[in-house]
Design a protein around this motif. Structure first.
Motif, short mmCIF file in Angstrom:
data_model
loop_
_atom_site.label_atom_id
_atom_site.label_comp_id
_atom_site.label_asym_id
_atom_site.label_seq_id
_atom_site.Cartn_x
_atom_site.Cartn_y
_atom_site.Cartn_z
N GLN A 1 -5.14 19.39 10.98
CA GLN A 1 -4.11 18.36 11.11
C GLN A 1 -4.74 16.97 11.11
N THR B 1 -5.58 16.10 7.57
CA THR B 1 -4.37 15.82 6.80
C THR B 1 -3.84 14.42 7.07
N ASN C 1 -3.90 11.57 4.17
CA ASN C 1 -2.62 11.02 3.74
C ASN C 1 -2.60 9.50 3.88
#
Length: 290
Positions: free
Chosen positions: A188, A191, A195
């Protein structure tokens, strides 16, 4: 002892108060409070800890009020006293006192909020990153590093593009890195970081490099390798700096490959220095494991 204190000058009085407080004698609080309300800054600083020890939460408002006019030495003494008290007692009042505190008082109160990891006060502390007073700015940055978490990222990411000088950018990078590292799950964490990096304009990506190196991870390392591949000289140097400071020496192997592939390029000296730093980081990481 209390009778002796009443007849003594402030220096001796403070010594007696501290002796009694050291023994856990609650009777020391009243004379300590008296000195805290005196005009003697040296005496106030001398008994700050004693007041916190014996008065506990009752002493907090009196101690915090001293930050309004505190010089550096007194502010440090009061800060240390406040740190003896629990977070619930000092965090909100310390934050509320920031606007009216002296410069030294502001820096000390910010330090308290940081040491207490007062996550509810992040929004209160953020504006002090822009303080014209360097001690206050530094304390705000140091405090936020200990206060921020994943919930603050939406507010923190823009700091990377809004910083107008090297000091502010470095502070922002450290704070964002701390917040991202607060994400417990590695996948996570990666990510979220990838992003945000993808959404960052190309002209601003270099400001993100130290965050990638401070968080680490395989995907982040490959992203940095790609960034190094661009021809822009400033980007290359910034990428090499990021490799050099990569978390736990994780970029050492990748740097070894880049060194071998760029022996005759203008970046060779920088790459050689970077790999030395990464090898040192690897050795330091290994020592921590044993």
């Amino acid at each position: 002892w209390l009778n002796t204190a009443k007849k003594s000058n402030n220096t001796v009085k403070a010594e007696i108060i501290n002796m009694l407080a050291g023994k856990g004698d609650a009777a020391a609080y009243a004379p300590a409070l008296e000195l805290l309300r005196s005009n003697d800054a040296t005496a106030r600083a001398a008994v700050a800890n004693a007041a916190a020890i014996t008065g506990k939460s009752e002493a907090a408002p009196v101690l915090i009020a001293l930050m309004n006019k505190a010089g550096k030495e007194e502010a440090v003494a009061v800060k240390n006293a406040l740190l003896l008290l629990d977070s619930k007692t000092v965090a909100a009042p310390a934050a509320a006192a920031l606007p009216t505190a002296s410069s030294s008082g502001k820096a000390a109160l910010l330090d308290v909020l940081g040491e207490k990891a007062a996550s509810n006060e992040v929004a209160t502390v953020l504006p002090y990153l822009n303080s014209a007073e360097m001690d206050v700015k530094a304390s705000a940055s140091g405090a936020l590093n200990k206060m921020v978490g994943p919930a603050n990222l939406a507010t923190l990411f823009p700091l990377l593009s809004s910083a107008t000088n090297a000091t502010d950018l470095k502070n922002a990078q450290g704070i964002v890195t701390s917040a991202v590292n607060g994400i417990a799950d590695p996948a996570q964490r990666s990510t979220v970081l990838q992003n945000q990096f993808s959404a960052t304009p190309a002209t601003q990506k270099a400001a993100f490099y130290p965050v990638l190196s401070g968080v680490g991870g395989k995907a982040e390392l490959q992203t940095m390798v790609k960034e190094f591949g661009y021809k822009n000289k400033k980007k290359k140097k910034a990428a090499i700096d990021a490799f050099a400071g990569w978390k736990n020496g994780e970029a050492a192997s990748e740097l070894a490959r880049l060194v071998a592939e760029n022996k005759t390029s203008a970046t060779a000296p920088l790459l050689n220095e970077a790999i030395k730093k990464q090898i040192a980081a690897v050795k330091k990481t290994k020592k921590k494991k044993y």
